[in-house]
Scaffold this active site. Structure first.
Site, short mmCIF file in Angstrom:
data_model
loop_
_atom_site.label_atom_id
_atom_site.label_comp_id
_atom_site.label_asym_id
_atom_site.label_seq_id
_atom_site.Cartn_x
_atom_site.Cartn_y
_atom_site.Cartn_z
CG HIS A 239 -2.33 0.46 0.87
ND1 HIS A 239 -3.19 -0.23 0.04
CD2 HIS A 239 -3.01 1.59 1.24
CE1 HIS A 239 -4.33 0.42 -0.06
NE2 HIS A 239 -4.24 1.54 0.64
CG HIS A 265 -10.14 7.03 -3.12
ND1 HIS A 265 -9.13 7.96 -2.92
CD2 HIS A 265 -9.66 5.86 -2.59
CE1 HIS A 265 -8.12 7.38 -2.32
NE2 HIS A 265 -8.41 6.12 -2.10
CE1 TYR A 274 -2.22 9.08 -0.73
CE2 TYR A 274 -4.51 9.12 -1.46
CZ TYR A 274 -3.41 8.43 -0.99
OH TYR A 274 -3.50 7.09 -0.77
#
Length: 299
Positions: A239, A265, A274
């Site tokens: 990940h 998403h 992010y």
């Protein structure tokens, strides 16, 4: 109210009536027993007898012990499952945990690898078939921001090197098409010249030395192996490559919506984490470079 069942009786009923998984049962047992341990301090005889003020004090006590907000929220979920069982089967009149929430924890920013570390990680000597497979696998994880479960589920037919794309099945069984970068395409083309000798009739894109679909556990182990070989002095996991892909794309493009689509998403809010990573990078650059941010060298 009838005599309320204890934790073991509740879990036995949950296993029989709801067919809860062993993992869920073990987690509920651990959380409910932790609550029971605090009953004397709350002045309560049992979980079934707790009042709303006592549940609030329970949450406060857990927070003082240093339990994170997410862990307390999970514990409250176990309590609510227990009280739901009492409401439905044992005459409980009201759920004493209703409306009580866990304290919010600061949102942890996703860890990333910088471009230099990623280049070092992926630039390993790929001489034997499994090393060439690993390079293709890791390049694809980073190139397309895939989840571990998504990459191990890929079949050979899901990847179109001519179109530079891959068809991915993500959470909720939703399918998306993601771009595949040049380095990943080159590594995949190299791996595909060898794959047939290992895979046989298995449709999996990535297979083990025995020819079956590569497992998620094996991917984690191989990534750790190469990170150690390449001298990456931190914990590296699949990940982390997905996080790094998203962060680097956002740094370069600033296109949050495109990153959301790439990662699969459902909500833009999930992708927005992010932007905080990107801001931290900007803040470091600012502190190091801006004339008004630099510390004076003299008195």
């Amino acid at each position: 109210m009838n005599t309320a069942p204890g934790v073991d009786d509740f879990l036995a009923a949950l296993a029989t009536q709801r067919r809860a998984s062993p993992h869920t049962l073990a987690a509920y047992r651990r959380d409910l027993l932790r609550c029971e341990r605090l009953l004397p301090a709350l002045g309560a005889e049992s979980l079934a007898s707790l009042t709303p003020p006592q549940v609030r004090r329970l949450v406060a006590a857990l927070a003082r012990e240093g339990l994170a907000g997410r862990s307390i929220a999970r514990l409250l979920a176990a309590l609510r499952a227990y009280y739901r069982h009492l409401l439905n089967n044992h005459g409980l009149l009201a759920d004493p945990s209703a409306g009580i929430s866990a304290p919010k924890s600061p949102r942890r920013l996703p860890a990333t690898l910088d471009v230099d570390h990623l280049a070092r990680l992926l630039d390993f000597p790929a001489k034997d078939p499994l090393a060439r497979r690993d390079r293709a696998l890791f390049e694809l994880l980073y190139s397309s921001g895939l989840r571990l479960a998504e990459v191990v589920a890929l079949d050979r037919a899901d990847v179109d090197l001519a179109d530079a794309s891959a068809r991915v099945t993500g959470k909720g069984n939703k399918t998306r098409v993601v771009p595949v970068g040049r380095r990943a395409r080159e590594a995949l083309a190299d791996w595909l010249t060898l794959r047939e000798t290992l895979a046989g009739a298995d449709p999996a894109l990535f297979v083990s030395r025995l020819g079956g679909r590569l497992s998620a556990r094996a991917v984690q182990q191989r990534l750790r192996h190469w990170a150690d070989r390449q001298g990456i002095d931190r914990r590296v996991y699949p990940h982390l490559l997905r996080h790094s892909c998203a962060s680097h794309l956002l740094e370069s493009s600033g296109d949050l919506r495109a990153v959301q689509e790439l990662l699969g998403h459902a909500s833009l809010a999930t992708t927005q984490v992010y932007t905080h990573v990107d801001f931290q990078y900007l803040a470091r650059v600012y502190d190091a470079a801006h004339p008004r941010a630099k510390r004076k060298s003299g008195p």
